[in-house]
Design a protein around this motif. Structure first.
Motif, PDB file in Angstrom:
ATOM      1  N   ARG A  87       0.734  -1.261  -0.294  1.00 33.35           N
ATOM      2  CA  ARG A  87       0.227  -0.233  -0.054  1.00 33.35           C
ATOM      3  C   ARG A  87       1.045   1.518   0.315  1.00 33.35           C
ATOM      4  NH1 ARG A  87      -5.644   2.306   0.853  1.00 33.35           N
ATOM      5  NH2 ARG A  87      -5.210   3.516   2.597  1.00 33.35           N
ATOM      6  N   LYS A  88       1.617   1.128   0.634  1.00 32.23           N
ATOM      7  CA  LYS A  88       3.119   2.222   0.599  1.00 32.23           C
ATOM      8  C   LYS A  88       3.109   1.895  -0.835  1.00 32.23           C
ATOM      9  CE  LYS A  88       4.796   1.908   5.127  1.00 32.23           C
ATOM     10  NZ  LYS A  88       5.638   1.394   6.011  1.00 32.23           N
ATOM     11  N   LEU A  89       3.266   1.596  -2.141  1.00 28.56           N
ATOM     12  CA  LEU A  89       3.863   1.876  -2.756  1.00 28.56           C
ATOM     13  C   LEU A  89       2.849   2.445  -3.601  1.00 28.56           C
ATOM     14  CD1 LEU A  89       6.278  -0.607  -3.171  1.00 28.56           C
ATOM     15  CD2 LEU A  89       7.010   1.153  -2.705  1.00 28.56           C
ATOM     16  N   TRP A  90       1.795   2.975  -3.538  1.00 27.87           N
ATOM     17  CA  TRP A  90       0.713   2.978  -3.709  1.00 27.87           C
ATOM     18  C   TRP A  90       0.175   3.557  -5.536  1.00 27.87           C
ATOM     19  CZ3 TRP A  90      -4.916   1.360  -3.492  1.00 27.87           C
ATOM     20  CH2 TRP A  90      -5.660   2.286  -4.497  1.00 27.87           C
ATOM     21  N   ASP A  91       1.696   4.949  -5.295  1.00 20.39           N
ATOM     22  CA  ASP A  91       1.746   5.529  -6.562  1.00 20.39           C
ATOM     23  C   ASP A  91       2.069   5.386  -7.729  1.00 20.39           C
ATOM     24  OD1 ASP A  91       0.091   8.075  -4.867  1.00 20.39           O
ATOM     25  OD2 ASP A  91       1.730   8.614  -4.204  1.00 20.39           O
ATOM     26  N   THR A  92       3.226   3.923  -7.231  1.00 21.72           N
ATOM     27  CA  THR A  92       4.592   3.673  -8.056  1.00 21.72           C
ATOM     28  C   THR A  92       3.535   2.078  -8.892  1.00 21.72           C
ATOM     29  OG1 THR A  92       6.220   3.740  -6.689  1.00 21.72           O
ATOM     30  CG2 THR A  92       6.060   2.353  -8.312  1.00 21.72           C
ATOM     31  N   TYR A  93       2.385   2.338  -7.914  1.00 21.73           N
ATOM     32  CA  TYR A  93       1.717   0.827  -8.993  1.00 21.73           C
ATOM     33  C   TYR A  93       0.750   1.559  -9.972  1.00 21.73           C
ATOM     34  CZ  TYR A  93       2.679  -3.361  -6.348  1.00 21.73           C
ATOM     35  OH  TYR A  93       3.406  -4.184  -5.676  1.00 21.73           O
ATOM     36  N   GLN A  94       0.338   2.599  -9.687  1.00 20.77           N
ATOM     37  CA  GLN A  94      -0.921   3.651 -10.178  1.00 20.77           C
ATOM     38  C   GLN A  94       0.259   3.695 -11.496  1.00 20.77           C
ATOM     39  OE1 GLN A  94      -4.527   4.274  -9.628  1.00 20.77           O
ATOM     40  NE2 GLN A  94      -3.303   2.257  -8.721  1.00 20.77           N
ATOM     41  N   PHE A  95       0.978   3.827 -11.035  1.00 22.78           N
ATOM     42  CA  PHE A  95       2.282   4.654 -12.746  1.00 22.78           C
ATOM     43  C   PHE A  95       2.316   3.441 -13.567  1.00 22.78           C
ATOM     44  CE2 PHE A  95       6.469   4.284 -14.637  1.00 22.78           C
ATOM     45  CZ  PHE A  95       6.388   5.463 -15.263  1.00 22.78           C
ATOM     46  N   CYS A  96       2.239   2.192 -12.555  1.00 22.53           N
ATOM     47  CA  CYS A  96       2.709   1.155 -13.494  1.00 22.53           C
ATOM     48  C   CYS A  96       1.468   0.202 -14.360  1.00 22.53           C
ATOM     49  CB  CYS A  96       3.437  -0.145 -12.927  1.00 22.53           C
ATOM     50  SG  CYS A  96       5.364   1.052 -12.782  1.00 22.53           S
ATOM     51  N   TYR A  97       0.212   0.826 -13.705  1.00 25.06           N
ATOM     52  CA  TYR A  97      -0.750   0.116 -14.113  1.00 25.06           C
ATOM     53  C   TYR A  97      -1.344   1.119 -15.370  1.00 25.06           C
ATOM     54  CZ  TYR A  97      -2.329  -3.434 -11.366  1.00 25.06           C
ATOM     55  OH  TYR A  97      -3.160  -5.215 -10.860  1.00 25.06           O
ATOM     56  N   GLU A  98      -1.179   2.208 -15.274  1.00 25.95           N
ATOM     57  CA  GLU A  98      -1.805   3.063 -16.447  1.00 25.95           C
ATOM     58  C   GLU A  98      -0.539   3.360 -17.495  1.00 25.95           C
ATOM     59  OE1 GLU A  98      -2.317   7.252 -15.273  1.00 25.95           O
ATOM     60  OE2 GLU A  98      -0.389   8.300 -16.517  1.00 25.95           O
ATOM     61  N   ASP A  99       0.526   2.617 -17.324  1.00 27.18           N
ATOM     62  CA  ASP A  99       1.581   2.906 -18.867  1.00 27.18           C
ATOM     63  C   ASP A  99       1.308   1.272 -19.732  1.00 27.18           C
ATOM     64  OD1 ASP A  99       3.658   3.519 -20.263  1.00 27.18           O
ATOM     65  OD2 ASP A  99       5.236   1.924 -19.041  1.00 27.18           O
ATOM     66  N   LEU A 100       0.737   0.504 -18.561  1.00 24.88           N
ATOM     67  CA  LEU A 100       0.523  -0.742 -19.342  1.00 24.88           C
ATOM     68  C   LEU A 100      -0.394  -1.094 -20.530  1.00 24.88           C
ATOM     69  CD1 LEU A 100      -1.347  -3.039 -18.126  1.00 24.88           C
ATOM     70  CD2 LEU A 100       0.118  -3.267 -16.315  1.00 24.88           C
ATOM     71  N   LEU A 101      -1.741   0.397 -19.451  1.00 25.32           N
ATOM     72  CA  LEU A 101      -2.523  -0.130 -19.597  1.00 25.32           C
ATOM     73  C   LEU A 101      -3.310   0.818 -21.360  1.00 25.32           C
ATOM     74  CD1 LEU A 101      -5.137   0.749 -16.681  1.00 25.32           C
ATOM     75  CD2 LEU A 101      -5.481  -1.470 -18.352  1.00 25.32           C
ATOM     76  N   ASN A 102      -2.207   1.854 -21.497  1.00 20.56           N
ATOM     77  CA  ASN A 102      -1.990   2.580 -22.279  1.00 20.56           C
ATOM     78  C   ASN A 102      -0.961   2.101 -23.614  1.00 20.56           C
ATOM     79  OD1 ASN A 102      -3.432   4.545 -21.765  1.00 20.56           O
ATOM     80  ND2 ASN A 102      -1.542   5.872 -20.453  1.00 20.56           N
ATOM     81  N   ARG A 103      -0.386   0.729 -22.583  1.00 23.32           N
ATOM     82  CA  ARG A 103       0.386   0.709 -23.870  1.00 23.32           C
ATOM     83  C   ARG A 103       0.098  -1.261 -24.478  1.00 23.32           C
ATOM     84  NH1 ARG A 103       5.286   2.380 -24.243  1.00 23.32           N
ATOM     85  NH2 ARG A 103       6.339   3.792 -23.463  1.00 23.32           N
ATOM     86  N   THR A 104      -1.261  -1.764 -23.878  1.00 23.50           N
ATOM     87  CA  THR A 104      -1.233  -2.804 -24.468  1.00 23.50           C
ATOM     88  C   THR A 104      -2.849  -3.728 -24.662  1.00 23.50           C
ATOM     89  OG1 THR A 104      -1.184  -3.586 -22.039  1.00 23.50           O
ATOM     90  CG2 THR A 104       0.215  -4.023 -23.170  1.00 23.50           C
ATOM     91  N   SER A 105      -3.390  -1.987 -24.129  1.00 27.44           N
ATOM     92  CA  SER A 105      -4.392  -2.113 -24.824  1.00 27.44           C
ATOM     93  C   SER A 105      -5.103  -2.041 -26.635  1.00 27.44           C
ATOM     94  CB  SER A 105      -5.922  -1.338 -24.500  1.00 27.44           C
ATOM     95  OG  SER A 105      -7.051  -0.945 -24.934  1.00 27.44           O
ATOM     96  N   LYS A 106      -5.476  -3.068 -27.021  1.00 23.34           N
ATOM     97  CA  LYS A 106      -4.992  -3.467 -28.884  1.00 23.34           C
ATOM     98  C   LYS A 106      -6.555  -3.941 -28.681  1.00 23.34           C
ATOM     99  CE  LYS A 106      -0.805  -2.652 -27.988  1.00 23.34           C
ATOM    100  NZ  LYS A 106       0.163  -1.261 -28.683  1.00 23.34           N
ATOM    101  N   GLU A 107      -6.708  -4.136 -30.386  1.00 24.14           N
ATOM    102  CA  GLU A 107      -8.139  -4.314 -30.207  1.00 24.14           C
ATOM    103  C   GLU A 107      -8.822  -5.359 -30.626  1.00 24.14           C
ATOM    104  OE1 GLU A 107     -11.809  -2.933 -31.267  1.00 24.14           O
ATOM    105  OE2 GLU A 107     -10.494  -1.254 -31.401  1.00 24.14           O
ATOM    106  N   ASN A 108      -7.673  -6.441 -30.755  1.00 25.28           N
ATOM    107  CA  ASN A 108      -8.000  -7.763 -30.711  1.00 25.28           C
ATOM    108  C   ASN A 108      -7.715  -8.037 -29.174  1.00 25.28           C
ATOM    109  OD1 ASN A 108      -4.872  -7.252 -30.390  1.00 25.28           O
ATOM    110  ND2 ASN A 108      -4.533  -9.374 -32.403  1.00 25.28           N
ATOM    111  N   ALA A 109      -7.451  -7.538 -28.174  1.00 21.81           N
ATOM    112  CA  ALA A 109      -6.638  -7.326 -27.277  1.00 21.81           C
ATOM    113  C   ALA A 109      -7.008  -6.241 -25.685  1.00 21.81           C
ATOM    114  CB  ALA A 109      -5.797  -8.081 -26.403  1.00 21.81           C
ATOM    115  N   PRO A 110      -8.437  -5.869 -25.907  1.00 25.02           N
ATOM    116  CA  PRO A 110      -8.491  -4.786 -25.021  1.00 25.02           C
ATOM    117  C   PRO A 110      -8.597  -4.670 -23.959  1.00 25.02           C
ATOM    118  CG  PRO A 110     -10.936  -5.640 -25.834  1.00 25.02           C
ATOM    119  CD  PRO A 110      -9.270  -6.224 -26.274  1.00 25.02           C
ATOM    120  N   TRP A 111      -8.258  -4.115 -22.707  1.00 22.25           N
ATOM    121  CA  TRP A 111      -8.510  -3.468 -21.614  1.00 22.25           C
ATOM    122  C   TRP A 111     -10.248  -2.322 -21.476  1.00 22.25           C
ATOM    123  CZ3 TRP A 111      -5.997  -4.842 -17.390  1.00 22.25           C
ATOM    124  CH2 TRP A 111      -4.568  -5.884 -17.507  1.00 22.25           C
ATOM    125  N   PHE A 112     -10.742  -3.522 -20.377  1.00 24.45           N
ATOM    126  CA  PHE A 112     -11.857  -1.983 -19.577  1.00 24.45           C
ATOM    127  C   PHE A 112     -11.538  -2.245 -17.791  1.00 24.45           C
ATOM    128  CE2 PHE A 112     -13.063  -4.601 -22.873  1.00 24.45           C
ATOM    129  CZ  PHE A 112     -13.675  -4.145 -24.038  1.00 24.45           C
TER     130      PHE A 112
END
Length: 285
Positions: free
Chosen positions: A210-235
């Motif tokens: 939990r103390k690393l919350w902001d770091t996790y949020q950064f990593c999640y945001e980056d992977l969501l933006n880089r890996t949401s594709k039409e044939n494998a979308p993120w929601f």
């Protein structure tokens, strides 16, 4: 309620700007109707045998993944859905490449597979804790300097290739991030401590992460933006209200599956021509 397409990551997003809480009236009642439809679709999908479905769930600790799986898929034939929860890699798994253990857990055609935590842990937890990578014993990694952003961005490209390969070979890939607020996580952790029957769910590691919350949020945001594709979308699913989160995911799943118009196969012509004869044989026993 928003249009279901609004939850899809189809352009660059900022997690801090997305809602973590939506409340739908009678969400539990509405979910019952939808999951019956999902069950019917899985039956037809099994009979057709052309597609499998991979449902990927990611979210911070306490985001509700386990209970969501239980409630959304409880009406699906038990033999029609497979759930895999990926923990710390075993000694055997570490002797293979980082995707191996996920590949061997994929659902066969006709079935739904749910990954509770997924191959994205390899660009999430390991990015927050890069020293974990050393346990993989990768020849090109000799120090923390080798485990930089480029290292993880390359892994994301390998994941994109993996999911593209799956999609081209009959696996429908749908990925859901349960977007939980930090305040709600605090409430859920306190609940685990305050209710004796829930104590077993609590771990000191939860507070450390939990103390690393902001770091996790950064990593999640980056992977969501880089890996949401039409044939494998993120929601991105608002997760502060559990009944609504379950309903939204089920609605999106149903909508995506309905696009495929699954059909049961017809009887071969020679068998179809003898149907009346077979009925007569059975009725005359």
């Amino acid at each position: 309620m928003m249009n279901l397409d609004d939850y899809k990551v189809s352009e660059q997003i900022k997690l801090a700007e997305l809602s973590t809480k939506e409340v739908v009236d009678d969400a539990k009642k509405k979910l019952k109707k939808i999951r019956r439809k999902i069950s019917d679709i899985q039956d037809t999908m099994y009979a057709e045998g052309k597609y499998g479905v991979l449902i990927c769930l990611q979210g911070m600790d306490t985001s509700g993944k386990d209970s969501l799986i239980r409630e959304v898929f409880k009406d699906v034939n038990a033999r029609g859905v497979q759930v895999h929860s990926f923990k710390v890699p075993t000694e055997l798994e570490l002797k293979h490449d980082f995707m191996w253990r996920h590949y061997v857990a994929l659902p066969p055609k006709g079935k739904m597979g749910v990954f509770n935590r997924t191959h994205y842990e390899n660009v999430l937890v390991t990015r927050v804790h890069p020293s974990y990578i050393f346990s993989e014993n990768i020849p090109a990694v000799n120090s923390l300097e080798d485990i930089d952003d480029a290292f993880f961005h390359d892994r994301m490209e390998r994941i994109n290739d993996f999911e593209n390969h799956l999609a081209k070979n009959g696996t429908i890939v749908l990925k859901f991030y349960l977007n939980l607020s930090k305040d709600e996580q605090k409430n859920r952790l306190l609940r685990r401590l305050n209710i004796q029957e829930k104590n077993w769910k609590f771990s000191k590691a939860d507070l450390k992460e939990r103390k690393l919350w902001d770091t996790y949020q950064f990593c999640y945001e980056d992977l969501l933006n880089r890996t949401s594709k039409e044939n494998a979308p993120w929601f991105v699913i608002p997760a502060d209200d559990k009944p609504t989160a379950r309903l939204l995911l089920a609605e999106i799943l149903l909508k995506e599956l309905q696009k495929y118009n699954f059909k049961e196969p017809s009887l071969p012509d020679d068998i179809q021509a003898q149907v009346e004869e077979f009925k007569a044989q059975l009725n005359n026993e």
